[in-house]
Design a protein around this motif. Structure first.
Motif, mmCIF file in Angstrom:
data_model
loop_
_atom_site.group_PDB
_atom_site.id
_atom_site.type_symbol
_atom_site.label_atom_id
_atom_site.label_comp_id
_atom_site.label_asym_id
_atom_site.label_seq_id
_atom_site.Cartn_x
_atom_site.Cartn_y
_atom_site.Cartn_z
ATOM 1 N N VAL A 5 0.953 -1.168 -0.116
ATOM 2 C CA VAL A 5 0.041 0.140 -0.268
ATOM 3 C C VAL A 5 0.982 1.108 -0.006
ATOM 4 C CG1 VAL A 5 -1.958 1.243 1.215
ATOM 5 C CG2 VAL A 5 -1.677 -1.411 1.479
ATOM 6 N N LEU A 6 0.800 2.222 -0.834
ATOM 7 C CA LEU A 6 1.508 3.433 -0.937
ATOM 8 C C LEU A 6 0.800 4.397 -0.349
ATOM 9 C CD1 LEU A 6 2.247 3.598 -4.824
ATOM 10 C CD2 LEU A 6 3.776 2.603 -3.081
ATOM 11 N N VAL A 7 1.328 5.152 0.581
ATOM 12 C CA VAL A 7 0.788 6.080 1.475
ATOM 13 C C VAL A 7 1.509 7.184 1.551
ATOM 14 C CG1 VAL A 7 -0.313 4.477 3.105
ATOM 15 C CG2 VAL A 7 1.565 5.470 3.596
ATOM 16 N N LYS A 8 0.895 8.297 1.577
ATOM 17 C CA LYS A 8 1.484 9.824 1.757
ATOM 18 C C LYS A 8 1.031 10.525 2.945
ATOM 19 C CE LYS A 8 2.502 14.166 -0.750
ATOM 20 N NZ LYS A 8 1.995 15.059 -1.596
ATOM 21 N N GLN A 9 1.971 11.013 3.637
ATOM 22 C CA GLN A 9 1.715 11.818 4.654
ATOM 23 C C GLN A 9 1.266 13.319 4.274
ATOM 24 O OE1 GLN A 9 4.576 12.956 7.693
ATOM 25 N NE2 GLN A 9 3.370 12.540 9.153
ATOM 26 N N ASP A 37 -7.389 8.784 1.283
ATOM 27 C CA ASP A 37 -7.720 7.635 0.275
ATOM 28 C C ASP A 37 -6.743 6.554 0.267
ATOM 29 O OD1 ASP A 37 -9.739 8.897 -1.374
ATOM 30 O OD2 ASP A 37 -8.499 9.770 -2.864
ATOM 31 N N ASP A 38 -5.642 6.928 0.971
ATOM 32 C CA ASP A 38 -4.534 5.877 1.230
ATOM 33 C C ASP A 38 -5.126 5.089 2.509
ATOM 34 O OD1 ASP A 38 -3.702 7.498 -0.662
ATOM 35 O OD2 ASP A 38 -1.796 8.104 0.444
ATOM 36 N N LEU A 39 -5.650 5.628 3.496
ATOM 37 C CA LEU A 39 -6.084 5.130 4.813
ATOM 38 C C LEU A 39 -6.969 4.050 4.383
ATOM 39 C CD1 LEU A 39 -5.738 4.920 7.774
ATOM 40 C CD2 LEU A 39 -7.254 6.604 8.042
ATOM 41 N N SER A 61 5.993 4.387 1.976
ATOM 42 C CA SER A 61 5.998 5.923 1.530
ATOM 43 C C SER A 61 7.417 6.700 1.321
ATOM 44 C CB SER A 61 5.409 6.494 3.103
ATOM 45 O OG SER A 61 5.258 8.016 2.753
ATOM 46 N N MET A 62 7.409 7.673 0.468
ATOM 47 C CA MET A 62 8.356 8.553 0.133
ATOM 48 C C MET A 62 8.344 9.896 0.980
ATOM 49 S SD MET A 62 10.114 9.648 -3.371
ATOM 50 C CE MET A 62 10.002 11.518 -3.642
ATOM 51 N N GLY A 63 8.930 10.295 1.646
ATOM 52 C CA GLY A 63 8.855 11.695 2.357
ATOM 53 C C GLY A 63 10.026 11.855 3.224
ATOM 54 N N GLY A 92 12.089 17.567 -3.429
ATOM 55 C CA GLY A 92 11.525 18.512 -4.497
ATOM 56 C C GLY A 92 10.897 17.601 -5.681
ATOM 57 N N ALA A 93 10.822 16.300 -5.258
ATOM 58 C CA ALA A 93 10.069 15.525 -6.516
ATOM 59 C C ALA A 93 8.606 15.942 -6.997
ATOM 60 C CB ALA A 93 10.119 14.266 -6.088
ATOM 61 N N ASP A 94 8.438 16.274 -8.165
ATOM 62 C CA ASP A 94 7.185 16.130 -8.824
ATOM 63 C C ASP A 94 6.684 14.692 -9.014
ATOM 64 O OD1 ASP A 94 8.496 15.227 -11.140
ATOM 65 O OD2 ASP A 94 7.787 16.850 -12.337
ATOM 66 N N ALA A 116 -2.594 2.158 -4.498
ATOM 67 C CA ALA A 116 -2.403 3.590 -4.102
ATOM 68 C C ALA A 116 -3.780 4.209 -3.808
ATOM 69 C CB ALA A 116 -1.742 4.190 -5.305
ATOM 70 N N GLY A 117 -3.488 5.372 -3.100
ATOM 71 C CA GLY A 117 -4.829 6.186 -3.093
ATOM 72 C C GLY A 117 -5.126 6.826 -4.424
ATOM 73 N N ARG A 118 -6.419 7.227 -4.487
ATOM 74 C CA ARG A 118 -6.779 7.696 -5.724
ATOM 75 C C ARG A 118 -5.878 9.103 -6.175
ATOM 76 N NH1 ARG A 118 -11.809 11.608 -5.921
ATOM 77 N NH2 ARG A 118 -11.159 11.736 -4.124
ATOM 78 N N GLN A 119 -5.960 9.835 -4.898
ATOM 79 C CA GLN A 119 -5.491 11.472 -4.794
ATOM 80 C C GLN A 119 -4.915 11.834 -3.656
ATOM 81 O OE1 GLN A 119 -8.462 13.752 -6.586
ATOM 82 N NE2 GLN A 119 -7.477 15.555 -6.948
ATOM 83 N N ALA A 120 -3.684 12.738 -3.585
ATOM 84 C CA ALA A 120 -3.590 13.083 -2.182
ATOM 85 C C ALA A 120 -4.225 14.627 -1.997
ATOM 86 C CB ALA A 120 -1.797 13.263 -2.220
ATOM 87 N N ILE A 121 -4.502 14.831 -0.853
ATOM 88 C CA ILE A 121 -5.200 16.086 -0.669
ATOM 89 C C ILE A 121 -4.567 17.271 -0.653
ATOM 90 C CG2 ILE A 121 -7.096 14.835 0.694
ATOM 91 C CD1 ILE A 121 -5.994 15.764 3.195
ATOM 92 N N ASP A 124 -2.717 16.829 -4.842
ATOM 93 C CA ASP A 124 -4.036 16.764 -5.736
ATOM 94 C C ASP A 124 -3.853 16.425 -7.041
ATOM 95 O OD1 ASP A 124 -6.299 17.096 -4.360
ATOM 96 O OD2 ASP A 124 -6.705 18.981 -4.917
ATOM 97 N N THR A 125 -2.945 15.862 -7.832
ATOM 98 C CA THR A 125 -2.994 15.564 -9.136
ATOM 99 C C THR A 125 -3.581 14.143 -9.498
ATOM 100 O OG1 THR A 125 -0.689 14.362 -8.897
ATOM 101 C CG2 THR A 125 -0.416 16.770 -9.099
ATOM 102 N N ALA A 126 -3.618 13.149 -8.541
ATOM 103 C CA ALA A 126 -4.227 11.855 -8.843
ATOM 104 C C ALA A 126 -3.335 11.185 -10.020
ATOM 105 C CB ALA A 126 -5.468 11.948 -9.333
ATOM 106 N N GLN A 127 -2.045 11.469 -10.034
ATOM 107 C CA GLN A 127 -1.039 11.026 -11.082
ATOM 108 C C GLN A 127 -0.240 9.713 -10.521
ATOM 109 O OE1 GLN A 127 1.018 14.370 -12.316
ATOM 110 N NE2 GLN A 127 -0.546 15.183 -13.385
ATOM 111 N N VAL A 128 0.214 10.066 -9.224
ATOM 112 C CA VAL A 128 1.361 8.934 -8.761
ATOM 113 C C VAL A 128 0.882 7.385 -9.078
ATOM 114 C CG1 VAL A 128 2.626 8.300 -6.804
ATOM 115 C CG2 VAL A 128 2.491 10.510 -7.411
ATOM 116 N N GLY A 129 -0.288 7.150 -8.677
ATOM 117 C CA GLY A 129 -0.700 5.606 -8.853
ATOM 118 C C GLY A 129 -0.548 5.038 -10.283
#
Ligand SMILES: Cc1cc2nc3c(=O)[nH]c(=O)nc-3n(C[C@H](O)[C@H](O)[C@H](O)COP(=O)(O)OP(=O)(O)OC[C@H]3O[C@@H](n4cnc5c(N)ncnc54)[C@H](O)[C@@H]3O)c2cc1C
Length: 263
Positions: A5-9, A37-39, A61-63, A92-94, A116-121, A124-129
């Motif tokens: 599971v990919l999660v972002k803080q 979405d990740d939770l 997670s990457m962060g 600084g990663a996009d 992955a979650g659909r989108q990080a709040i 907000d791009t919904a691109q990473v997954g």
């Protein structure tokens, strides 16, 4: 079976403010949460583990280093192990550099299913997954509202769109992106929180990834932000004259369009 599971803080967006001078988000002192979405994706993975003891759940997670606390929380919720990819050289990663880094780490960690979650709040791009799926050459199903059946060979899910739902089957391995409304994440209890400290979070750095420095972090990020600004809020009010039934239908339709509910 290994589910990653990919999660972002993310900053708790209900409490975040914008620096009026720079137009950037003020993160100092703002509480951080697991992206909603990740939770939901983690809860879906844990429910599959509850139903099948052969399932193992790994969180990635990457962060920045402080994301370690969030990963410890995912272990307390029931994940078997967790990896934090952290290194100033990756900062600084996009989304392009993020998905490249995550895909490289996933190749090392191994997986049968990636959620992955659909989108990080915040971003907000919904691109990473979807980008991560492309980089790994895997099929993907986005906007997943329910996992119906999982076998080592295939997975069947319900995908929620604005006007319809689709039942889709993919061969495994594959990547799913999940919606926050799909389930109710479980609470942690005190015993699990204390026990989680027996399973330290694994740390990965740039040196653990077979990548060139030029394709990660800021150097590997083609997205350039030219300006940020706060959108003017208009006081526009819409007035409807509707029956109780029509009012209920309009509210449900609007909430569904905004993905605040999925049923
Ligand atoms: C040292 C360091 C510092 C960082 N600092 C920041 C920061 O201050 N702000 C910031 O927004 N990002 C930061 N990142 C991470 C990275 O830049 C963003 O995650 C990335 O740009 C994601 O874009 P997005 O928010 O639009 O994600 P979306 O495409 O909207 O995310 C969709 C889904 O992809 C997955 N996903 C996205 N990002 C990550 C991630 N990093 N790790 C695991 N899964 C992920 C999640 O499941 C998420 O729900 C940092 C990374 C490093 C290494």
């Amino acid at each position: 079976m290994k589910i990653v599971v990919l999660v972002k803080q993310v900053p708790d967006s209900t409490e975040i403010t914008v620096d009026k001078k720079t137009g950037t988000l003020v993160r100092d002192g703002v509480p951080s949460i697991i992206n909603p979405d990740d939770l939901a994706g983690l809860e879906a993975a844990l429910e599959l583990k509850d139903a099948n003891p052969d399932v193992k759940v790994t969180v990635v997670s990457m962060g920045p280093p402080q994301a370690k606390g969030m990963l410890q929380e995912t272990i307390a919720r029931g994940a078997d192990d967790a990896y934090l990819i952290t290194d100033r050289r990756l900062g600084g990663a996009d989304t392009c550099a993020t998905s490249r880094t995550l895909a490289a780490a996933l190749k090392k960690i191994g997986f049968d299913l990636i959620i992955a979650g659909r989108q990080a709040i915040d971003g907000d791009t919904a691109q990473v997954g979807p980008q991560t799926a492309e980089r790994l050459g895997l099929p993907q199903i986005t906007y997943v509202d329910q996992i119906i059946e999982l076998t080592p060979e295939k997975i069947t899910v319900k995908k929620a769109l604005e006007e319809e739902e689709q039942i889709l089957t993919s061969k495994m391995p594959c990547v799913l992106t999940t919606l926050s409304g799909m389930n109710k994440p479980r609470y942690m209890n005190c015993v699990d929180i204390v026990d989680s400290f027996d399973k330290p979070v694994n740390i990965m750095t740039f040196d653990d990834l077979d990548l060139d420095l030029s394709v990660v972090g800021l150097a590997g990020s083609p997205t350039k932000v030219h300006a940020t600004f706060t959108k003017e809020v208009s006081a526009e009010t819409k007035t409807y004259e509707l029956s109780a039934q029509e009012t209920a239908e309009l509210i449900a339709k609007t909430l569904k369009e905004k993905q605040l509910i999925t049923k």
